[in-house]
Design a protein around this motif. Structure first.
Motif, PDB file in Angstrom:
ATOM      1  N   ASP A   1       0.711  -1.261  -0.001  1.00 26.53           N
ATOM      2  CA  ASP A   1       0.185  -0.488  -0.022  1.00 26.53           C
ATOM      3  C   ASP A   1       0.798   1.150   0.074  1.00 26.53           C
ATOM      4  O   ASP A   1       0.658   2.425  -0.673  1.00 26.53           O
ATOM      5  CB  ASP A   1      -0.949  -0.103   0.947  1.00 26.53           C
ATOM      6  CG  ASP A   1      -2.041  -1.272   0.854  1.00 26.53           C
ATOM      7  OD1 ASP A   1      -2.319  -1.464   0.039  1.00 26.53           O
ATOM      8  OD2 ASP A   1      -2.409  -1.694   2.005  1.00 26.53           O
TER       9      ASP A   1
ATOM     10  N   ASP B   1      -8.671  -5.943   0.936  1.00 26.92           N
ATOM     11  CA  ASP B   1      -7.904  -6.108   2.264  1.00 26.92           C
ATOM     12  C   ASP B   1      -7.507  -7.600   3.336  1.00 26.92           C
ATOM     13  O   ASP B   1      -7.077  -8.188   3.707  1.00 26.92           O
ATOM     14  CB  ASP B   1      -7.306  -5.044   2.616  1.00 26.92           C
ATOM     15  CG  ASP B   1      -5.340  -5.033   1.821  1.00 26.92           C
ATOM     16  OD1 ASP B   1      -4.986  -5.062   1.379  1.00 26.92           O
ATOM     17  OD2 ASP B   1      -5.058  -2.986   2.322  1.00 26.92           O
TER      18      ASP B   1
ATOM     19  N   TYR C   1      -4.250  -7.687   3.910  1.00 31.81           N
ATOM     20  CA  TYR C   1      -3.597  -5.737   4.375  1.00 31.81           C
ATOM     21  C   TYR C   1      -2.103  -6.280   4.581  1.00 31.81           C
ATOM     22  O   TYR C   1      -2.135  -7.664   5.075  1.00 31.81           O
ATOM     23  CB  TYR C   1      -4.572  -5.921   5.084  1.00 31.81           C
ATOM     24  CG  TYR C   1      -4.585  -7.359   6.658  1.00 31.81           C
ATOM     25  CD1 TYR C   1      -3.618  -6.996   7.339  1.00 31.81           C
ATOM     26  CD2 TYR C   1      -6.002  -8.289   6.602  1.00 31.81           C
ATOM     27  CE1 TYR C   1      -3.707  -8.165   8.673  1.00 31.81           C
ATOM     28  CE2 TYR C   1      -6.078  -9.220   7.765  1.00 31.81           C
ATOM     29  CZ  TYR C   1      -4.747  -8.950   8.442  1.00 31.81           C
ATOM     30  OH  TYR C   1      -4.990 -10.370   9.551  1.00 31.81           O
TER      31      TYR C   1
END
Length: 216
Positions: free
Chosen positions: A58, A167, A173
């Motif tokens: 991310d 996620d 995630y």
């Protein structure tokens, strides 16, 4: 102009030497970020469908978009962009801002939350706090120099909502401090809420930039 306000002035932020410095720092940080996610990318590739890989790293992807957005300031188009070229610039800039604000804040929050639940703080934690706060701050400071609008920012927020869904539906995630595993639903809710907050903060920055231009 005071010495403090000069730090976020147009004269400094759009100075070519400063922009090149910022570009290099962000580019190196992006590479470091992808290396940081290396083990998780390998594990995801081994156990999940390949299409989920894009949703794993991310923060480095956020800094990648911001780094690309800086190129439009370093090499301003000689004529007004239209059609796909204009849409591409808006998408890159909007993603660079909205995602950098979100993941800059998110990473700091997760580090602090882990520390509050007993995870020891090491030098890397402090380095990550400073670098991720820098991501969020620089994104907001540069919003006024970019060419995207609210529609593009909304598109970036939609991408983030999709990322959140993937996620926490497929458990890709970013790896969390282990002490946060027992409050994963709270982490998920915070993450989704932060997407909305980052979008609204970007809209506020855009509005302030419009107002500033209108006063000139």
């Amino acid at each position: 102009m005071s010495s403090v306000s000069w730090l976020w002035s147009r004269a400094l932020l759009t100075n070519k030497s400063f922009l090149w410095l910022l570009f290099i720092v962000n580019a190196l940080g992006t590479v470091y970020g992808y290396i940081w996610y290396g083990d998780q990318l390998i594990e995801t590739y081994d156990h999940n469908p390949a299409w989920q890989l894009i949703f794993v790293p991310d923060s480095p992807t956020a800094s990648l978009f911001f780094t690309l957005a800086l190129l439009y300031l370093l090499f301003p188009p000689k004529r007004e962009l239209k059609g796909p070229a204009k849409w591409l610039r808006s998408a890159i800039e909007a993603l660079g801002v909205v995602t950098s604000v979100k993941y800059g804040i998110w990473a700091v929050a997760m580090i602090i939350a882990g520390a509050m639940k007993g995870t020891p703080m090491v030098w890397e934690n402090y380095m990550l706090i400073v670098s991720h706060l820098g991501m969020a701050v620089e994104a907001l400071l540069f919003t006024r120099f970019f060419a995207f609008g609210i529609a593009a920012a909304f598109g970036a927020a939609c991408w983030l909502f999709l990322n959140d869904m993937i996620d926490y539906s497929y458990y890709v995630y970013p790896w969390l401090p282990q002490v946060l595993d027992d409050i994963l639903p709270d982490v998920r809710n915070f993450t989704v809420g932060l997407t909305l907050f980052s979008f609204l903060l970007t809209v506020l920055a855009l509005r302030l930039a419009e107002r500033s231009r209108g006063l000139k």
